[in-house]
Enzyme design. Structure first.
Site, PDB file in Angstrom:
ATOM      1  N   LYS A   1       0.809  -1.184   0.000  1.00  0.00           N
ATOM      2  CA  LYS A   1       0.000   0.000   0.000  1.00  0.00           C
ATOM      3  C   LYS A   1       0.864   1.265   0.000  1.00  0.00           C
ATOM      4  CE  LYS A   1      -3.615  -2.145   2.758  1.00  0.00           C
ATOM      5  NZ  LYS A   1      -4.252  -2.138   4.086  1.00  0.00           N
ATOM      6  N   GLY A   2       2.062   1.171   0.498  1.00  0.00           N
ATOM      7  CA  GLY A   2       2.876   2.349   0.769  1.00  0.00           C
ATOM      8  C   GLY A   2       3.183   3.243  -0.400  1.00  0.00           C
TER       9      GLY A   2
ATOM     10  N   LEU B   1      10.626   4.910   9.353  1.00  0.00           N
ATOM     11  CA  LEU B   1      10.024   6.102   8.775  1.00  0.00           C
ATOM     12  C   LEU B   1       8.538   5.918   8.525  1.00  0.00           C
ATOM     13  CD1 LEU B   1      12.820   6.990   6.198  1.00  0.00           C
ATOM     14  CD2 LEU B   1      12.590   7.736   8.580  1.00  0.00           C
TER      15      LEU B   1
ATOM     16  N   ASP C   1       7.721   2.649  -1.987  1.00  0.00           N
ATOM     17  CA  ASP C   1       7.873   3.767  -1.063  1.00  0.00           C
ATOM     18  C   ASP C   1       9.272   3.793  -0.453  1.00  0.00           C
ATOM     19  OD1 ASP C   1       7.458   1.509   0.524  1.00  0.00           O
ATOM     20  OD2 ASP C   1       5.873   2.400   1.744  1.00  0.00           O
TER      21      ASP C   1
ATOM     22  N   ASP D   1      14.375  -0.961   1.776  1.00  0.00           N
ATOM     23  CA  ASP D   1      14.967  -1.178   3.084  1.00  0.00           C
ATOM     24  C   ASP D   1      15.876  -2.402   3.000  1.00  0.00           C
ATOM     25  OD1 ASP D   1      15.505  -1.078   5.812  1.00  0.00           O
ATOM     26  OD2 ASP D   1      13.452  -1.449   6.445  1.00  0.00           O
TER      27      ASP D   1
ATOM     28  N   ARG E   1       0.106   7.043   7.422  1.00  0.00           N
ATOM     29  CA  ARG E   1       0.230   7.189   5.965  1.00  0.00           C
ATOM     30  C   ARG E   1      -0.170   8.588   5.491  1.00  0.00           C
ATOM     31  NH1 ARG E   1       1.024   2.144   3.611  1.00  0.00           N
ATOM     32  NH2 ARG E   1      -0.004   0.410   4.643  1.00  0.00           N
TER      33      ARG E   1
ATOM     34  N   LYS F   1      16.930   3.191   1.903  1.00  0.00           N
ATOM     35  CA  LYS F   1      17.506   2.989   3.239  1.00  0.00           C
ATOM     36  C   LYS F   1      18.565   1.890   3.113  1.00  0.00           C
ATOM     37  CE  LYS F   1      15.632   2.270   7.843  1.00  0.00           C
ATOM     38  NZ  LYS F   1      14.374   1.950   8.531  1.00  0.00           N
TER      39      LYS F   1
END
Length: 172
Positions: free
Chosen positions: A40-41, A150, A97, A100, A162, A128
């Site tokens: 969803k990000g 984050l 988004d 990581d 969000r 990241k």
């Protein structure tokens, strides 16, 4: 109660997304690009990005789950929604988004490659890189950071935060 430390303001984000959109538009000039957002990000970032591109685009989504209600990836990546449009022999940009550990992006990229696109590049709002657990190349990014969990601008913690217009470090 968690504390939110500002990392990027709304204006910082607008500027970086606009700059990135110019670069992508230049790289794909004269071609149609298919953007596949990771739900969803990525939906907030993808929405802003496509409105700033100057090339024709098509949009689709995939959904990958790995965090649940934790701040650390489980490492178990499940695709819960797959691509609906035909991407065979097309230029594809996978939009996330945050990059990581790289595990989610790697799993998503492997799936997309199995559909035989002409090209596949990866775009992440945030890279990241310090936490990377697998070898994945991020072709386009707006911001690099080393640490911290984050939230905001589509990034969440247990489906919260969000809606924030900036990006913040969540300090628990």
């Amino acid at each position: 109660m968690p504390e939110l430390t500002p990392i990027l303001t709304e204006d910082d984000i607008k500027t970086s997304v606009s700059n990135l959109a110019r670069r992508i538009s230049s790289d794909y000039a004269g071609r149609e690009l298919i953007l596949i957002g990771v739900l969803k990000g990525a939906f907030v970032f993808l929405s802003d990005l496509i409105r700033r591109l100057s090339i024709p685009v098509r949009v689709d989504f995939i959904c990958a789950a790995s965090y649940g209600s934790h701040t650390v990836s489980s490492g178990n990546i499940r695709l819960t929604k797959t691509v609906d449009i035909d991407i065979e022999n097309r230029d594809v940009l996978l939009v996330e988004d945050i990059a990581d550990t790289g595990l989610t992006l790697s799993r998503c990229a492997d799936y997309i490659r199995s559909l035989s696109p002409r090209t596949l590049k990866i775009c992440a709002m945030i890279d990241k890189y310090q936490r990377r657990e697998c070898d994945i190349n991020i072709d386009y990014t707006c911001h690099e950071t080393k640490e911290g969990f984050l939230v905001g601008y589509g990034l969440d913690y247990d489906e919260k935060y969000r809606e924030l217009p900036g990006i913040y470090r969540l300090d628990t």
